[in-house]
Write a protein that holds these residues in place. Structure first.
Motif, PDB file in Angstrom:
ATOM      1  N   THR A   1       0.829  -1.208   0.000  1.00 36.47           N
ATOM      2  CA  THR A   1       0.000   0.000   0.000  1.00 36.47           C
ATOM      3  C   THR A   1       0.865   1.260   0.000  1.00 36.47           C
ATOM      4  OG1 THR A   1      -1.797  -1.181   1.082  1.00 36.47           O
ATOM      5  CG2 THR A   1      -1.865   1.210   1.208  1.00 36.47           C
TER       6      THR A   1
ATOM      7  N   THR B   1      -5.629  -4.499   3.320  1.00 33.26           N
ATOM      8  CA  THR B   1      -6.195  -4.403   1.981  1.00 33.26           C
ATOM      9  C   THR B   1      -7.102  -5.602   1.737  1.00 33.26           C
ATOM     10  OG1 THR B   1      -4.066  -3.491   1.372  1.00 33.26           O
ATOM     11  CG2 THR B   1      -5.604  -3.906  -0.411  1.00 33.26           C
TER      12      THR B   1
ATOM     13  N   ASP C   1      -3.719  -2.680  -6.423  1.00 36.45           N
ATOM     14  CA  ASP C   1      -3.175  -3.169  -5.147  1.00 36.45           C
ATOM     15  C   ASP C   1      -3.959  -4.417  -4.753  1.00 36.45           C
ATOM     16  OD1 ASP C   1      -1.811  -3.307  -2.726  1.00 36.45           O
ATOM     17  OD2 ASP C   1      -2.977  -1.719  -1.754  1.00 36.45           O
TER      18      ASP C   1
END
Ligand code: GDP
Ligand code: K
Ligand code: MG
Length: 269
Positions: free
Chosen positions: A15, A35, A53
């Protein structure tokens, strides 16, 4: 439009790097699994490249939702490049995912993150050698301190949408021959560049793959026999055979490109 996926173990700095590459301000947390939903954004200044991501994972097994999301994205969406965010302070464990990413045959760049932390330890990683041994570009970076991120960005632009140039990591010969025989049963059903991935997943008795790919009874039985024979030879379960093969390979590579400070003190005493 090209898609670049950020993959890596939890807490490796995905991240942080995502924010550097996209100029976004996603929340960075010092705990795994932040995440859950995957986030995407344009590579800063490049409206033709989207950075994705992905959830942090140690493996591409089908056991956790993070693993399933990540591997589904990689295998089904087939991004134009995977950037593997490797925590240099945990090289061995992180390379375990790297090897699995290489099993997909997707174009790959390794961003060896946290080199600022490694610098303060006795460990030296020969990055060029690591890159040579893997057959994959490796850039040492610090996402936190923004070191070498510009160089990584260049590599991303250069390697997106290219063919993977590395060879599959080659494991124990007896395992390789089992994988080859499984591949023969999958030929014509699975596209040739995906055969390695599927052969390994079949060998591991990956439930999702066994259910997803429809094989006739003869092929299924043939594959079962190949796995059974390998398990007898190795005296181990098929999934452990693969785990061990990956760790053996990693040990070999790390032995060639990592120098511990103690190595010198020992040779002097
Ligand atoms: P993710 O789980 O892979 O998304 O990792 P994060 O980006 O959330 O980072 C995990 C922790 O490592 C955070 O505390 C970051 O500030 C820190 N971090 C990330 N990259 C680096 C780096 O290059 N050097 C150092 N020292 N810390 C970093
Ligand atoms: K995190
Ligand atoms: Mg994260």
């Amino acid at each position: 439009m090209k898609t670049v996926a950020l993959a890596g173990n939890p807490n490796g700095g995905k991240t942080t790097l995502f924010n550097r590459l996209t100029g976004a301000h996603q929340m960075v947390g010092n705990w795994p699994g932040v995440t859950v939903e995957s986030k995407s954004g344009y590579l800063q200044g490049e409206n033709s490249i989207i950075i994705q991501d992905l959830p942090g994972t140690y493996s591409l097994s089908p056991y956790t939702s993070e693993e399933l999301i990540t591997r589904k994205f990689l295998v089904e969406k087939k991004p134009d490049l995977v950037v593997d965010v490797v925590d240099a302070t945990n090289l061995e464990r992180n390379l375990y995912l790297t090897l699995q990413l290489m099993e997909t045959k997707l174009p790959l760049v390794v961003s060896l993150n946290m080199v600022d932390v490694v610098k303060n330890t006795g460990r030296r990683i020969n990055i060029d050698k690591l890159s040579y041994l893997l057959g994959v570009p490796v850039i040492g970076i610090s996402a936190l301190k923004n070191t070498n991120v510009a160089q990584l960005k260049e590599k991303i632009m250069k390697n997106s949408g290219t063919e993977a140039k590395y060879h599959f990591p080659e494991y124990d010969k007896r395992l390789e021959s089992a994988l080859m025989m499984i591949s023969k049963n999958l030929a014509g059903i699975i596209p040739s560049q995906d055969l390695r991935w599927y052969a390994i997943k079949f060998f591991e008795r990956d439930e999702e793959i066994w259910q997803k790919v429809h094989l006739d009874a003869t092929r299924k039985e043939d594959i079962e026999n190949i796995i059974g024979t390998a398990e007898k030879i190795f005296e181990d379960s098929s999934d452990s055979i693969i785990v061990n093969a990956r760790y053996e390979y990693i040990a070999k590579i790390v032995g060639m490109c990592v120098v511990e400070k103690d190595d010198f003190t020992m040779s002097l005493s």
